[in-house]
Structure formats: C-alpha cells, structure tokens
Design an enzyme around this catalytic site. Sequence first.
Site: not given
Ligand SMILES: [Zn+2]
Length: 218
Positions: A162, A100, A98, A79
């Site tokens: 996501h 989850h 980022h 990413e």
């Molecule tokens: Zn991810």
Amino acid sequence: MGDYDRIRREVLDSSRWLAEHGYLGQLSSGGNISTRVPGEKSIAITPSGRTYFSLDLNDICIIDFDQNPIEGSLAPSIEAGMHIGVYRNRPDVNAVIHTHQPFASTLSIINKPIPALFDEITVEIGHEVDIVPYAFSGSRELIDNLTGKLGNDCHCYLIQNHGAISLGADMPRAMRNSELLESVARIYYQALATGADIQKLPASAIDYFADRRKLRFK
Ligand SMILES: [Zn+2]
C-alpha cells in the site's frame, strides 16, 4: 478567519507540497493528511477523492473522533479511521501523513521492515520502520493492524502492498519524517539491490539513540 483556518491551511499546504514532490498523486488523490485540533477530540483531514490542487481551504474536513462532521461539506478521506486510531493511541502525535511515496512503497511490497541504519533516522523515526500487515483501505482490520504496531513508539510505518504512514508531534516534524523515510527507504532499497550484506547500526548505538529519543519525545 474561522477557528479552524490555521490548521486547515497547514493540512492544505502540506498536502500540496507532498503532491508536488511525488509523495501523493498530482492527477489522482492517493494518500491523506491530518492534524489534531488542539485541545479537542477532533481532527482536520483531507477529503476523499479530490486532487490536492483542486482543494480550497474550506474543503479540508473537520471531524470528531467518531467521524461526525464538525465543519466542511465534503466526505473525509476513507482512511480517517486510521488517522484517528493513531491520535487515540499516541498522545505524542499531533500530525499524521499517509502517502504512496515510491521507495517506501517499494519496500512495502517486498515486505521488508527498515532496520536501524543511520544515526539521524534512528533518533527521528526510531529503531525500526515496521510493516503494518495488509488489509483493505478504510477497513476496521487495517486500523487494528496499524494500532497494533504503534506501541513501538516509532514515527514511521510501511503499510504492506500500500504505502507509508509518518507521524509527528506537529506537522513540520511529520513532514520531515516522511521525507527522511523516503530517503532511508531509497538507500536501503539500493543497498539491497547490490546483494551485499547490509551493515546495521551496532546494538550499543541503537540503545544510545533510544535513550535520546526518550529524552526528546517524552
Ligand atoms: Zn493509501
């Protein structure tokens, strides 16, 4: 100490805190963390496919904005392009997280932006936590989907099916925004589950906090 040790330490310590507190995997490697190298078109970012507790300082990758390696032998997160897309488009941002994280990810699968609900969140994160449309992890399309949303000047976004991405002027503020996002996502989810009407902040309050954000972040 090497030139990049301070920012590598910041990325490593932040990723471990996030993994310990359920924002990232502990036995898996989901999510990625980065910070801008001050004064350079380069970033420090977590590597791909490694658990956070197995990482050493030198495993944090230093790469330029074209993803060329500067220091570090591991491959950067897939990413990385998404992080660089933020740094290219938001000069006010110097750290990107980022995750989850569970409650923000819950809202990402029911595709619900989080409206302005609380004073503190509206000042720190912005008037809305918008949804970045789904695309494959690491794809050009996902980068474009995210950068297309960055003009709202908010500090958090949900990524459809996501997870979440939180931004900050520095790592402590990006971390705080990530935590604030999880808090408001949990509360919003709980309120939605009651089936009752959701009371949003009045428009006059949103305008007031938008002005305060301009003074604070510009
Ligand atoms: Zn991810």
